[in-house]
Design a protein around this motif. Sequence first.
Motif, PDB file in Angstrom:
ATOM      1  N   VAL A 140       0.875  -1.164   0.000  1.00 53.55           N
ATOM      2  CA  VAL A 140       0.000   0.000   0.000  1.00 53.55           C
ATOM      3  C   VAL A 140       0.921   1.226   0.000  1.00 53.55           C
ATOM      4  O   VAL A 140       1.612   1.477   0.984  1.00 53.55           O
ATOM      5  CB  VAL A 140      -0.878   0.024   1.269  1.00 53.55           C
ATOM      6  N   VAL A 141       0.965   1.934  -1.121  1.00 57.95           N
ATOM      7  CA  VAL A 141       1.810   3.130  -1.176  1.00 57.95           C
ATOM      8  C   VAL A 141       0.998   4.302  -0.666  1.00 57.95           C
ATOM      9  O   VAL A 141      -0.107   4.566  -1.162  1.00 57.95           O
ATOM     10  CB  VAL A 141       2.305   3.425  -2.610  1.00 57.95           C
ATOM     11  N   MET A 142       1.521   4.988   0.360  1.00 55.66           N
ATOM     12  CA  MET A 142       0.804   6.125   0.942  1.00 55.66           C
ATOM     13  C   MET A 142       1.505   7.433   0.608  1.00 55.66           C
ATOM     14  O   MET A 142       2.731   7.480   0.465  1.00 55.66           O
ATOM     15  CB  MET A 142       0.705   5.972   2.461  1.00 55.66           C
ATOM     16  N   ARG A 143       0.708   8.466   0.463  1.00 56.07           N
ATOM     17  CA  ARG A 143       1.231   9.821   0.256  1.00 56.07           C
ATOM     18  C   ARG A 143       0.280  10.797   0.907  1.00 56.07           C
ATOM     19  O   ARG A 143      -0.931  10.704   0.688  1.00 56.07           O
ATOM     20  CB  ARG A 143       1.323  10.113  -1.248  1.00 56.07           C
ATOM     21  N   ASN A 144       0.790  11.733   1.694  1.00 55.42           N
ATOM     22  CA  ASN A 144      -0.042  12.765   2.313  1.00 55.42           C
ATOM     23  C   ASN A 144      -1.312  12.213   2.947  1.00 55.42           C
ATOM     24  O   ASN A 144      -2.409  12.650   2.616  1.00 55.42           O
ATOM     25  CB  ASN A 144      -0.468  13.812   1.277  1.00 55.42           C
ATOM     26  N   ALA A 145      -1.157  11.215   3.804  1.00 60.75           N
ATOM     27  CA  ALA A 145      -2.277  10.693   4.592  1.00 60.75           C
ATOM     28  C   ALA A 145      -3.273   9.844   3.807  1.00 60.75           C
ATOM     29  O   ALA A 145      -4.260   9.374   4.359  1.00 60.75           O
ATOM     30  CB  ALA A 145      -3.021  11.830   5.317  1.00 60.75           C
ATOM     31  N   ALA A 146      -3.018   9.641   2.506  1.00 59.25           N
ATOM     32  CA  ALA A 146      -3.965   8.867   1.698  1.00 59.25           C
ATOM     33  C   ALA A 146      -3.229   7.760   0.939  1.00 59.25           C
ATOM     34  O   ALA A 146      -2.001   7.731   0.894  1.00 59.25           O
ATOM     35  CB  ALA A 146      -4.679   9.785   0.718  1.00 59.25           C
ATOM     36  N   ILE A 147      -4.009   6.859   0.343  1.00 62.20           N
ATOM     37  CA  ILE A 147      -3.413   5.769  -0.424  1.00 62.20           C
ATOM     38  C   ILE A 147      -3.188   6.233  -1.863  1.00 62.20           C
ATOM     39  O   ILE A 147      -4.111   6.708  -2.521  1.00 62.20           O
ATOM     40  CB  ILE A 147      -4.329   4.532  -0.383  1.00 62.20           C
ATOM     41  N   ALA A 148      -1.940   6.095  -2.323  1.00 62.51           N
ATOM     42  CA  ALA A 148      -1.634   6.467  -3.704  1.00 62.51           C
ATOM     43  C   ALA A 148      -1.914   5.293  -4.640  1.00 62.51           C
ATOM     44  O   ALA A 148      -2.438   5.469  -5.738  1.00 62.51           O
ATOM     45  CB  ALA A 148      -0.179   6.901  -3.825  1.00 62.51           C
ATOM     46  N   GLN A 149      -1.553   4.072  -4.222  1.00 61.59           N
ATOM     47  CA  GLN A 149      -1.815   2.877  -5.032  1.00 61.59           C
ATOM     48  C   GLN A 149      -1.656   1.636  -4.172  1.00 61.59           C
ATOM     49  O   GLN A 149      -0.805   1.590  -3.286  1.00 61.59           O
ATOM     50  CB  GLN A 149      -0.838   2.801  -6.221  1.00 61.59           C
ATOM     51  N   ILE A 150      -2.466   0.620  -4.458  1.00 60.48           N
ATOM     52  CA  ILE A 150      -2.331  -0.680  -3.805  1.00 60.48           C
ATOM     53  C   ILE A 150      -2.073  -1.710  -4.889  1.00 60.48           C
ATOM     54  O   ILE A 150      -2.747  -1.701  -5.920  1.00 60.48           O
ATOM     55  CB  ILE A 150      -3.623  -1.083  -3.062  1.00 60.48           C
ATOM     56  N   GLY A 151      -1.118  -2.596  -4.667  1.00 55.93           N
ATOM     57  CA  GLY A 151      -0.891  -3.648  -5.652  1.00 55.93           C
ATOM     58  C   GLY A 151       0.184  -4.605  -5.203  1.00 55.93           C
ATOM     59  O   GLY A 151       0.817  -4.403  -4.163  1.00 55.93           O
TER      60      GLY A 151
END
Length: 354
Positions: free
Chosen positions: A212-223
């Motif tokens: 789970v790639v996170m950026r600024n408190a949110a998910i950028a991409q899951i894979g």
Amino acid sequence: MKISSKAAPVSFQNVSKIYGRDVLAVDDVNLEIEAGKLVTLLGPSGCGKTTTLRMIAGLEMATSGRILIGDADVTTLPATDRDVSMVFQSYALFPHMSVLENVSYGLSFSGFSKAETRERALVGLDLVGLKGFDTRLPSELSGGQQQRVAVARALVLEPQVLLFDEPLSNLDAKLRRQVREDIRAIQKDLGLTVVYVTHDQEEALAVSDEIVVMRNAAIAQIGTPRQLYDAPVDRFVADFIGEANLLPCTIETVTGEQATIAIEDYRYDLPSRGISEGPATMAVRPSRLVIGAADGFRAKVIKATYVGVRMEYTLEAAFGSMFAVQDDVDAPLDVGTEVTVGFAAKGPVLLPEG
Ligand SMILES: Nc1ncnc2c1ncn2[C@@H]1O[C@H](COP(=O)(O)OP(=O)(O)OP(=O)(O)O)[C@@H](O)[C@H]1O
Ligand SMILES: [Mg+2]
């Protein structure tokens, strides 16, 4: 006796966490973690990884949204009532207790008899490769061994979910590789649900079923590691997961799901990913640039470095420079060589603008 697994899935439904009045640490996150999988939270400092982990543990409470472990809604449940263990970066061992006492500590509160507790702790130590270390003090162990004790202490509780917050950051590079492989092997063997926090992309690629790639408190991409590496959704993910060259190109035609791009006289077909005709940006991994291709665009070698297993090149094209690697170390290219550069199959991916 065996350590078994009560692995459970974890679900985040529109979870947000605000610290104080206005620090939005986690912003409306939706996440499904399957039972028996190792899922990594990866992202730069301050993006909300530890906060997310601590909300699973019950060490922080969600400001809004729902968190489920298995079928149970644990959103407001305190840490002590959740069946979750956490392994910290700092090990957090008791210095005055032996290795065996450290591993037994949590068990003694879980209703096991003295004999059971001891047996279970010894099995745990065996699992992490520390058989025979039971009477030592933490100060008599290496950093890697101390971290293994911390892992054993968490494992013997047979939690529904095992959490790791940057467990390897106090170890040197070689030990880091070894301990991460051990953690992964135990996780697979026992079928544990593990949520693992790191900001090291290589570590994440190496150990995870899913990232789970996170950026600024949110998910950028899951894979899966492969999906993120081969098809990043945007520049941030492309840059964060492995090295990527960002190359300008022109999308000439889009037919259904396929696009044809042009760089100078070179044409290349790739998935359009919903992007329309016109100027665009592609991400290309250094190993997917084919130097000396029959068909390609023109570039010049401006730097060549031999790093043992491969050659690393910096190439300059009309639109800018690129980083490339080649396995052929026996016939290195000299600085100044003019080359044609093409893309390997499944090489570049188009990125949305922004
Ligand atoms: N107890 C707290 N009170 C107020 N703000 C906090 C608190 N804990 C974390 N934050 C803020 O919340 C945001 C997310 O922090 P968090 O610790 O989750 O990040 P992280 O991704 O784990 O970062 P790192 O890689 O540096 O450990 C940051 O802006 C941080 O400053
Ligand atoms: Mg953190």
